[in-house]
Design an enzyme around this catalytic site. Structure first.
Site, PDB file in Angstrom:
ATOM      1  N   GLY A 126       0.829  -1.201   0.000  1.00 27.82           N
ATOM      2  CA  GLY A 126       0.000   0.000   0.000  1.00 27.82           C
ATOM      3  C   GLY A 126       0.856   1.241   0.000  1.00 27.82           C
TER       4      GLY A 126
ATOM      5  N   GLN B  90       3.069   9.941   1.572  1.00 32.39           N
ATOM      6  CA  GLN B  90       4.350   9.289   1.284  1.00 32.39           C
ATOM      7  C   GLN B  90       4.979   9.772  -0.017  1.00 32.39           C
ATOM      8  OE1 GLN B  90       2.711   5.109   2.147  1.00 32.39           O
ATOM      9  NE2 GLN B  90       4.860   4.995   2.736  1.00 32.39           N
TER      10      GLN B  90
ATOM     11  N   CYS C 169       7.191  -0.426   6.043  1.00 34.47           N
ATOM     12  CA  CYS C 169       6.640   0.768   5.388  1.00 34.47           C
ATOM     13  C   CYS C 169       7.645   1.272   4.365  1.00 34.47           C
ATOM     14  CB  CYS C 169       6.382   1.844   6.443  1.00 34.47           C
ATOM     15  SG  CYS C 169       5.725   3.372   5.780  1.00 34.47           S
ATOM     16  N   LEU C 170       7.156   1.674   3.200  1.00 29.48           N
ATOM     17  CA  LEU C 170       8.044   2.181   2.150  1.00 29.48           C
ATOM     18  C   LEU C 170       8.734   3.474   2.567  1.00 29.48           C
ATOM     19  CD1 LEU C 170       5.855   1.500  -1.033  1.00 29.48           C
ATOM     20  CD2 LEU C 170       7.729   0.113  -0.113  1.00 29.48           C
TER      21      LEU C 170
ATOM     22  N   HIS D 197      -2.786   0.381   8.467  1.00 26.47           N
ATOM     23  CA  HIS D 197      -1.483   1.035   8.278  1.00 26.47           C
ATOM     24  C   HIS D 197      -1.603   2.258   7.366  1.00 26.47           C
ATOM     25  CE1 HIS D 197       3.035   0.841   7.559  1.00 26.47           C
ATOM     26  NE2 HIS D 197       2.621   1.634   6.588  1.00 26.47           N
ATOM     27  N   GLU D 198      -2.275   2.080   6.229  1.00 23.99           N
ATOM     28  CA  GLU D 198      -2.370   3.182   5.255  1.00 23.99           C
ATOM     29  C   GLU D 198      -3.248   4.315   5.776  1.00 23.99           C
ATOM     30  OE1 GLU D 198      -0.205   3.234   3.055  1.00 23.99           O
ATOM     31  OE2 GLU D 198       0.323   1.128   3.163  1.00 23.99           O
TER      32      GLU D 198
ATOM     33  N   HIS E  30      -1.462   6.664   8.066  1.00 27.07           N
ATOM     34  CA  HIS E  30      -0.640   7.673   7.366  1.00 27.07           C
ATOM     35  C   HIS E  30      -1.416   8.981   7.175  1.00 27.07           C
ATOM     36  CE1 HIS E  30       3.176   5.863   6.252  1.00 27.07           C
ATOM     37  NE2 HIS E  30       2.600   4.790   5.761  1.00 27.07           N
TER      38      HIS E  30
HETATM   39 CO    CO Z   1       3.553   3.002   5.370  1.00 22.00          CO
END
Ligand code: CO
Length: 154
Positions: free
Chosen positions: A46, A51, A88-89, A130-131, A134
């Site tokens: 995701g 991000q 996480c990216l 998680h997303e 953000h």
């Molecule tokens: Co993340």
């Protein structure tokens, strides 16, 4: 379409309370297309708009159950608990153990502004939580029971 640059932890945009989308136009569609390309290029589950530097309530999720575009998403109920690894990216090279609900129900709008509901379980539910975090400026590292380094990528 193009792959967007993914910002890393420490960038203040990751801590913003993101703004809702009010206009469902071609600019949004372009962004969603770019987010899809970016999450796939990065092998992520995701990606949230902050991000890629945009403090707006837009998320993409790419899981076994399908590819989802969630605009102005809200979790309306949760059930159960799961404890497992998360990454996480925007936190490259790390993973953590995170407690999440096992099942979540959410409401969101699609790219045309139409309202939908979804039910997610297991890893999909984890990705949704998680997303959506953000969008409120939260990272999994804030709530991880443990945080550890991953071996360096080749
Ligand atoms: Co993340």
């Amino acid at each position: 379409m193009s792959v967007r640059f993914v910002v890393q932890t420490g960038d203040p945009v990751l801590r913003e309370n993101c703004k809702p989308i009010r206009t469902f136009n071609s600019e949004l569609w372009q962004l969603l297309d770019d987010m899809k390309e970016t999450v796939r290029a990065e092998n992520g589950a995701g990606l949230a708009a902050p991000q890629i530097g945009l403090p707006i309530r837009v998320v993409v999720i790419d899981v076994e159950e399908g590819f989802y575009e969630l605009i102005n998403p809200v979790i309306v109920s949760t059930k159960g608990e799961q404890v497992g690894p998360e990454g996480c990216l925007s936190v490259k090279g790390k993973q953590g153990t995170v407690r999440r609900p096992n099942k979540v129900k959410a409401e969101y709008r699609d790219r045309f502004g139409k309202k939908h509901k979804l039910t997610a379980e297991g890893f999909f539910a984890r990705a949704v939580c998680h997303e959506l975090d953000h969008l409120d400026g939260k990272l999994y590292t804030d709530i991880a029971d443990e945080l550890y380094d991953l071996p360096p990528e080749d």
